[in-house]
Design an enzyme around this catalytic site. Structure first.
Site, mmCIF file in Angstrom:
data_model
loop_
_atom_site.group_PDB
_atom_site.id
_atom_site.type_symbol
_atom_site.label_atom_id
_atom_site.label_comp_id
_atom_site.label_asym_id
_atom_site.label_seq_id
_atom_site.Cartn_x
_atom_site.Cartn_y
_atom_site.Cartn_z
ATOM 1 C CB ALA A 105 -0.830 -0.038 1.241
ATOM 2 C CG LEU A 165 0.567 9.190 -3.069
ATOM 3 C CD1 LEU A 165 -0.857 9.553 -2.636
ATOM 4 C CD2 LEU A 165 1.425 10.392 -2.803
ATOM 5 C CE1 TYR A 166 5.401 7.950 -7.438
ATOM 6 C CE2 TYR A 166 4.532 8.908 -5.292
ATOM 7 C CZ TYR A 166 5.580 8.913 -6.075
ATOM 8 O OH TYR A 166 6.728 9.463 -5.808
ATOM 9 C CG LEU A 167 4.451 1.070 -9.133
ATOM 10 C CD1 LEU A 167 5.773 0.346 -8.192
ATOM 11 C CD2 LEU A 167 3.905 0.026 -9.824
ATOM 12 N N GLY A 168 5.728 4.351 -9.072
ATOM 13 C CA GLY A 168 6.605 5.048 -9.997
ATOM 14 C C GLY A 168 6.336 4.201 -11.663
ATOM 15 C CG HIS A 206 0.213 10.125 2.940
ATOM 16 N ND1 HIS A 206 0.832 10.404 3.841
ATOM 17 C CD2 HIS A 206 0.814 10.762 1.736
ATOM 18 C CE1 HIS A 206 1.998 11.047 3.672
ATOM 19 N NE2 HIS A 206 2.009 11.140 2.264
ATOM 20 C CE LYS A 218 2.867 6.877 1.546
ATOM 21 N NZ LYS A 218 3.514 8.125 1.853
ATOM 22 C CG ASP A 230 4.467 -15.399 3.014
ATOM 23 O OD1 ASP A 230 3.429 -15.283 2.537
ATOM 24 O OD2 ASP A 230 5.382 -15.940 2.924
#
Length: 506
Positions: free
Chosen positions: A93, A95-98, A183, A185, A190
């Site tokens: 989780a 905010l974003y994935l580049g 927001h 992170k 596992d």
């Protein structure tokens, strides 16, 4: 060693006339008293959380299972290593994935391909995750993963209900993100959890300093996976539409854009049910080796859930204003963005029982430094807020108690956030926070945040947490009155008014 030095100084007059054996006994006695004092402080701090109502979830772990990670590159290598090792589930989780993180997506793809039973759950913010830079977006980068492994992959995009109606229509991309974001992170593999404030992009993996703490514990990992699932259930789902993707809200969930009020009511009920479920988890130490207590907290202002804010204020009041202690505690607080919420700010400025160190990004270490358009004025806005705080602390008579430092490292930006608490007369912390909040207005009122409070008496972990803070302060420099007189720190007059108007978005 530092604790020993302090102890030695305190008995120096006696040493002049005492035998060596007496010196050793006195030093041992002083050290033992210091240890006992730290233990008493830990017990008192834990009681603060235990007395909280409504009850907070409480997890007790061994300090050896907690490990701060000190660099972005190590954070990235740990992530990729755990993706390779995960057998059952991966939860990510941010905010974003580049849009250039092809290696990370390929690592996930390989893990899914080699282990058909592996489940991957990704939660991103809808506004940021679908923003197309011209080279793609988080959603477009992840879509092939969903298409190739539809039964193993879930990709969710949370959309704030505060951006709806006419506001949704008129606010342009990028600027609309100021209204509110997902927001949190959380990175879980596992039974291993990495709590952080970092997103998943190239700069966060190379030269954007953040914080990252790894926990090897099934229970705390399960808590955060369940939290991400709860928010995912309230989010748009990324779905395959043949040759492209679409976002679709889940069955029975009001659309956050079209049915904002109904969504807030439904989402609040969902998250409160989650909180009630986990509040019943009140673990106690199994034996003396379980010396570290974890208290996970959430903050979701748009849904009226303000757990983290309430507890953080309580902790600040305890640490900064408890005058029953013999000596002053030390508190260090860091945020990539110097913009404390008013009550946090006032509590710090008027501290009576602690010395406070604040670490923030220098203008050059701010991610908006020299950016295009109006956003280039964001670093000057933070300079102005910092200067006002500096002057207020001076007016309160606490200029000697409160010190500000700015992180400045050539070629690096700064995004770390958290708090470390040192008992009086101690050189090792017994408490820290780790997570996504910046202690600012938008963390409290606009965004979805997750933070974890950690209290420990484990000597090894305390040393590691001290080393983590020291590694940040290695590149931090004192802020003085002269700082704000420098030509490059002069702020345009109009920025002052604008910063007040948009302070809850910074």
């Amino acid at each position: 060693m530092l604790a020993t030095i302090h102890s030695f100084r305190s008995i120096a007059p006696t040493v002049k006339t005492a035998s060596m054996a007496t010196c050793v006994r006195l030093l041992a006695t002083q050290t033992a008293k210091s240890r006992q004092s730290d233990e008493d402080y830990v017990a008192k701090t834990r009681q603060l959380f235990h007395d909280n109502r409504p009850a907070l979830p409480r997890f007790v772990v061994q300090g050896e299972t907690v490990k701060p990670i000190l660099s972005p590159s190590k954070f990235y290598s740990e992530m990729k290593d755990h993706i390779k090792k995960a057998q059952k589930s991966i939860t990510l989780a941010a905010l974003y994935l580049g849009h250039t993180e092809n290696d990370l997506v390929e690592a996930l793809s390989e893990a899914l391909r080699s282990r058909p039973g592996l489940k991957v759950n990704l939660l991103l913010d809808s506004l940021r995750g679908t923003r197309d830079s011209g080279k793609g977006s988080s959603a477009s980068l992840l879509y092939p993963l969903l298409k190739a492994y539809p039964s193993q992959v879930r990709i969710s995009m949370y959309h704030t209900p505060d951006l709806s109606g006419l506001l949704k229509q008129v606010m342009p991309p990028r600027f609309n993100e100021g209204i509110g974001l997902m927001h949190m992170k959380v990175y879980a593999f596992d039974d291993t959890l990495i709590m952080s404030g970092a997103n998943m992009s190239h700069d966060y993996f190379t030269n954007r300093q953040d914080r990252y703490v790894m926990f090897k514990n099934k229970d705390i990992s399960e808590y955060y996976c369940d939290l991400v699932k709860a928010v995912s259930d309230l989010s748009y789902g990324l779905q395959d539409k043949g040759d492209t993707f679409q976002l679709k809200i889940g069955s029975g969930v009001p659309d956050p854009v079209e049915q904002s009020s109904a969504f807030k009511k439904h989402a609040t009920k969902t998250i409160r049910a989650f909180m009630k479920k986990w509040a019943s988890v009140q673990q106690s130490p199994k034996d003396a080796s379980f010396d570290t207590t974890l208290y996970p907290l959430i903050q979701m202002g748009p849904l009226g859930i303000r757990q983290d804010e309430r507890v953080t204020l309580s902790v600040l009041d305890h640490v900064l204003h408890d005058q029953e202690l013999e000596g002053a505690a030390k508190v260090f607080i860091t945020s990539g963005y110097f913009n404390f919420e008013k009550r946090y700010s006032q509590s710090i400025i008027h501290t009576k029982a602690a010395n406070v160190g604040l670490i923030a990004a220098s203008p050059e270490a701010n991610g908006f430094f020299n950016s295009a358009g109006i956003s280039k004025y964001i670093p000057p806005a933070y300079t102005l807020i910092e200067q006002r705080f500096f002057n207020d602390a001076k007016k309160a008579g606490n200029a000697d108690r409160i010190k500000i430092e700015e992180y400045a490292r050539k070629g690096w930006t700064y995004h770390a956030k958290g708090m470390w608490v040192y008992p009086p007369h101690s050189d090792l912390p017994v408490m820290t926070t780790i997570g996504s909040p910046n202690f600012g207005y938008r963390s409290i009122v606009r965004d979805l945040e997750a933070q974890l409070f950690l209290v420990t008496s484990n000597l090894g972990l305390r040393k590691s947490l001290h080393e983590e803070l020291s590694s940040l302060r290695k590149y931090a420099y004192p802020v003085t009155e002269e700082t704000f007189k420098a030509p490059d720190r002069q702020v345009p007059v109009w920025v002052g008014g604008a910063s007040r108007a948009i302070r809850t978005m910074l």
